[in-house]
Design a protein around this motif. Structure first.
Motif, PDB file in Angstrom:
ATOM      1  N   GLY A 117       0.781  -1.230   0.000  1.00 51.60           N
ATOM      2  CA  GLY A 117       0.000   0.000   0.000  1.00 51.60           C
ATOM      3  C   GLY A 117       0.814   1.282   0.000  1.00 51.60           C
ATOM      4  N   PHE A 118       2.133   1.186  -0.156  1.00 49.70           N
ATOM      5  CA  PHE A 118       2.958   2.394  -0.152  1.00 49.70           C
ATOM      6  C   PHE A 118       3.048   2.969  -1.576  1.00 49.70           C
ATOM      7  N   PRO A 119       2.861   4.274  -1.751  1.00 50.45           N
ATOM      8  CA  PRO A 119       2.954   4.881  -3.085  1.00 50.45           C
ATOM      9  C   PRO A 119       4.398   4.899  -3.582  1.00 50.45           C
ATOM     10  N   VAL A 120       4.600   4.477  -4.818  1.00 54.29           N
ATOM     11  CA  VAL A 120       5.973   4.338  -5.332  1.00 54.29           C
ATOM     12  C   VAL A 120       6.182   5.040  -6.680  1.00 54.29           C
ATOM     13  N   ASN A 121       5.258   5.906  -7.064  1.00 55.71           N
ATOM     14  CA  ASN A 121       5.387   6.582  -8.363  1.00 55.71           C
ATOM     15  C   ASN A 121       6.713   7.326  -8.502  1.00 55.71           C
ATOM     16  N   GLN A 122       7.183   7.920  -7.410  1.00 59.45           N
ATOM     17  CA  GLN A 122       8.435   8.680  -7.470  1.00 59.45           C
ATOM     18  C   GLN A 122       9.629   7.786  -7.817  1.00 59.45           C
ATOM     19  N   LEU A 123       9.565   6.525  -7.385  1.00 64.65           N
ATOM     20  CA  LEU A 123      10.640   5.591  -7.709  1.00 64.65           C
ATOM     21  C   LEU A 123      10.678   5.313  -9.216  1.00 64.65           C
ATOM     22  N   PHE A 124       9.494   5.153  -9.817  1.00 73.11           N
ATOM     23  CA  PHE A 124       9.451   4.907 -11.256  1.00 73.11           C
ATOM     24  C   PHE A 124       9.854   6.157 -12.036  1.00 73.11           C
ATOM     25  N   ASP A 125       9.522   7.340 -11.513  1.00 74.63           N
ATOM     26  CA  ASP A 125       9.984   8.578 -12.147  1.00 74.63           C
ATOM     27  C   ASP A 125      11.510   8.664 -12.113  1.00 74.63           C
ATOM     28  N   MET A 126      12.092   8.239 -10.979  1.00 76.38           N
ATOM     29  CA  MET A 126      13.543   8.278 -10.855  1.00 76.38           C
ATOM     30  C   MET A 126      14.201   7.280 -11.817  1.00 76.38           C
ATOM     31  N   LEU A 127      13.521   6.174 -12.089  1.00 74.84           N
ATOM     32  CA  LEU A 127      14.068   5.182 -13.014  1.00 74.84           C
ATOM     33  C   LEU A 127      14.225   5.756 -14.421  1.00 74.84           C
ATOM     34  N   LEU A 128      13.375   6.702 -14.773  1.00 74.20           N
ATOM     35  CA  LEU A 128      13.509   7.350 -16.076  1.00 74.20           C
ATOM     36  C   LEU A 128      14.760   8.211 -16.115  1.00 74.20           C
ATOM     37  N   GLU A 129      15.141   8.771 -14.952  1.00 67.38           N
ATOM     38  CA  GLU A 129      16.415   9.512 -14.869  1.00 67.38           C
ATOM     39  C   GLU A 129      17.590   8.545 -15.025  1.00 67.38           C
ATOM     40  N   ILE A 130      17.488   7.403 -14.349  1.00 70.43           N
ATOM     41  CA  ILE A 130      18.556   6.405 -14.439  1.00 70.43           C
ATOM     42  C   ILE A 130      18.652   5.855 -15.862  1.00 70.43           C
ATOM     43  N   GLN A 131      17.523   5.852 -16.582  1.00 68.72           N
ATOM     44  CA  GLN A 131      17.551   5.402 -17.971  1.00 68.72           C
ATOM     45  C   GLN A 131      18.484   6.259 -18.804  1.00 68.72           C
ATOM     46  N   ASP A 132      18.498   7.573 -18.556  1.00 72.16           N
ATOM     47  CA  ASP A 132      19.413   8.459 -19.281  1.00 72.16           C
ATOM     48  C   ASP A 132      20.863   8.083 -18.993  1.00 72.16           C
ATOM     49  N   GLN A 133      21.130   7.756 -17.731  1.00 78.34           N
ATOM     50  CA  GLN A 133      22.486   7.347 -17.362  1.00 78.34           C
ATOM     51  C   GLN A 133      22.831   6.007 -18.011  1.00 78.34           C
ATOM     52  N   TYR A 134      21.869   5.087 -18.027  1.00 83.48           N
ATOM     53  CA  TYR A 134      22.070   3.780 -18.660  1.00 83.48           C
ATOM     54  C   TYR A 134      22.421   3.962 -20.137  1.00 83.48           C
ATOM     55  N   SER A 135      21.708   4.879 -20.779  1.00 88.96           N
ATOM     56  CA  SER A 135      21.977   5.157 -22.188  1.00 88.96           C
ATOM     57  C   SER A 135      23.407   5.669 -22.378  1.00 88.96           C
ATOM     58  N   GLU A 136      23.859   6.522 -21.472  1.00 89.25           N
ATOM     59  CA  GLU A 136      25.226   7.048 -21.569  1.00 89.25           C
ATOM     60  C   GLU A 136      26.260   5.939 -21.396  1.00 89.25           C
ATOM     61  N   THR A 137      26.020   5.025 -20.456  1.00 83.35           N
ATOM     62  CA  THR A 137      26.967   3.922 -20.256  1.00 83.35           C
ATOM     63  C   THR A 137      26.980   2.996 -21.474  1.00 83.35           C
ATOM     64  N   LEU A 138      25.812   2.828 -22.107  1.00 87.15           N
ATOM     65  CA  LEU A 138      25.758   2.028 -23.332  1.00 87.15           C
ATOM     66  C   LEU A 138      26.554   2.700 -24.450  1.00 87.15           C
ATOM     67  N   LEU A 139      26.399   4.011 -24.568  1.00 85.60           N
ATOM     68  CA  LEU A 139      27.104   4.739 -25.621  1.00 85.60           C
ATOM     69  C   LEU A 139      28.622   4.619 -25.454  1.00 85.60           C
ATOM     70  N   LYS A 140      29.084   4.681 -24.212  1.00 85.93           N
ATOM     71  CA  LYS A 140      30.522   4.521 -23.957  1.00 85.93           C
ATOM     72  C   LYS A 140      30.980   3.110 -24.318  1.00 85.93           C
ATOM     73  N   LYS A 141      30.182   2.130 -23.955  1.00 87.49           N
ATOM     74  CA  LYS A 141      30.535   0.742 -24.269  1.00 87.49           C
ATOM     75  C   LYS A 141      30.589   0.535 -25.785  1.00 87.49           C
ATOM     76  N   TRP A 142      29.573   1.043 -26.499  1.00 84.32           N
ATOM     77  CA  TRP A 142      29.526   0.828 -27.953  1.00 84.32           C
ATOM     78  C   TRP A 142      30.570   1.650 -28.690  1.00 84.32           C
ATOM     79  N   SER A 143      31.047   2.717 -28.076  1.00 86.29           N
ATOM     80  CA  SER A 143      32.152   3.461 -28.670  1.00 86.29           C
ATOM     81  C   SER A 143      33.371   2.556 -28.785  1.00 86.29           C
ATOM     82  N   GLY A 144      33.633   1.785 -27.735  1.00 90.41           N
ATOM     83  CA  GLY A 144      34.732   0.819 -27.761  1.00 90.41           C
ATOM     84  C   GLY A 144      34.494  -0.293 -28.770  1.00 90.41           C
TER      85      GLY A 144
END
Length: 372
Positions: A117-144
């Motif tokens: 019963g605890f509201p967790v919408n903010q956690l899913f919103d934060m995951l969208l921020e982490i998605q941007d970081q994930y994309s950056e780590t992917l870009l660095k990996k694929w650069s190699g």
């Protein structure tokens, strides 16, 4: 007696809540090295889940010791501190696999607490921020990955000796040429190995982007938009930089530059197939109003133009060097019965130099018409 009992109960309730708040702050304090391993995050989440499961149990099994307002206040404080801690620690992570595992842990953490019963919408919103970081780590990996492919390529057309090898290549890269199909074996594809390798790595990148979107409760349009934006960054920034670096290398030869022109021409044509690939994954049609378009054609055109400019510059330099090094009798008084050594040497030089242009598409030859 009743007043005494009531007062003692209230004192105990206040004491309990005060102590639990202190315990909550301890639980919510992450270890300084939490970002180093997935186990660090897992222990942190387990502590928080355990704390609030106990509070939920007490809420439903006791009379007045805790109430919903108290738990909501505690959860709001916990949610704020948890999100702040995750933002800080996840920013240190440069491994896309760890970021993806962290995302899956956060989803499990959020779904578990939501079940109580605890509201967790903010956690899913934060995951969208982490998605941007994930994309950056992917870009660095694929650069190699791209650098390795480009550095190890032989910049020669792919030879095929039999039907099996031919079908394997066309299975890896969307290529059709009726004239080439009619030719007997052995024969050659016009492009070198980096074309199917780069094409398949772009698809692998798209799959990696898709993995992050799973279980985030996103619409198909949101997933499609996320994948296309990340893929555009891969093409216009990561792959573009890798191609430009190869073209600008000091030791790059005319043969390599010509092959890059041919390769990027075929990769540009393949962009429509990448569009279809994304559409098949997300089920969002490309003509949808808000669909982001792929900018891959720009990347390959820019690389091709850079290669053409480099060829133009290199040819001018080579001809200048040839004339400077040659020792000719420029002042001969009588015309000879045969062509001068100067002309013979120059024609030989030009013939061997322009042999590398024979594989260029006709549409690109006009760029070098001055030399012909």
């Amino acid at each position: 007696m009743l007043l005494g009992t009531s007062g003692a109960r209230e004192t105990f309730e206040n004491y309990y809540r005060k102590q639990r708040r202190k315990q909550a702050r301890l639980v919510l304090q992450p270890p300084s090295n939490m970002h180093e391993t997935l186990d660090g995050y897992r222990k942190y989440f387990n502590q928080i889940v355990g704390f609030f499961v106990v509070e939920d149990h007490i809420l439903h099994t006791t009379q007045g010791l805790v109430n919903r307002a108290y738990i909501d206040e505690l959860w709001e404080m916990a949610l704020s501190k948890t999100i702040a801690a995750l933002r800080t620690h996840s920013s240190y992570c440069s491994d896309p696999s760890l970021v993806l595992d962290l995302k899956n842990l956060i989803v499990l953490f959020a779904d578990t607490l939501q079940g109580y019963g605890f509201p967790v919408n903010q956690l899913f919103d934060m995951l969208l921020e982490i998605q941007d970081q994930y994309s950056e780590t992917l870009l660095k990996k694929w650069s190699g990955v791209f650098r390795h492919i480009l550095d190890s390529d032989n910049y020669s057309p792919i030879p095929v000796t039999n039907e099996e090898v031919y079908k394997k290549i066309v299975g890896q890269f969307p290529f059709q040429d009726a004239e080439l199909e009619k030719q007997p074996f052995p024969k050659k594809f016009p492009f070198s190995e980096f074309v199917p390798k780069v094409y398949n790595q772009i698809k692998e990148f798209i799959y990696a982007c898709l993995k992050f979107s799973e279980d985030l409760h996103l619409s198909s349009t949101e997933v499609d938009d996320m994948i296309r934006k990340s893929t555009n960054l891969l093409l216009t920034r990561t792959l573009s930089n890798c191609l430009q670096n190869v073209i600008k290398r000091k030791n790059v030869g005319l043969t390599e530059l010509v092959q890059i022109i041919i390769n990027t021409t075929h990769l540009e044509k393949s962009c429509k197939f990448l569009e279809e690939f994304i559409t098949n994954i997300t089920n969002v049609l490309p003509e949808t109003v808000h669909t982001t378009k792929l900018y891959g054609t720009t990347t390959f055109k820019d690389a091709r133009h850079a290669a053409e400019e480099e060829i133009y510059t290199n040819l001018n330099q080579k001809i200048d060097q040839f004339l400077q090094l040659a020792d000719y009798d420029w002042m001969a008084m009588e015309p000879g019965s045969k062509a001068s050594d100067y002309l013979v040497d120059l024609i030989g030089f030009l013939r061997s130099t322009f042999a590398v242009f024979t594989h260029l598409p006709v549409s690109h030859l006009h760029r070098f018409a001055f030399f012909f």
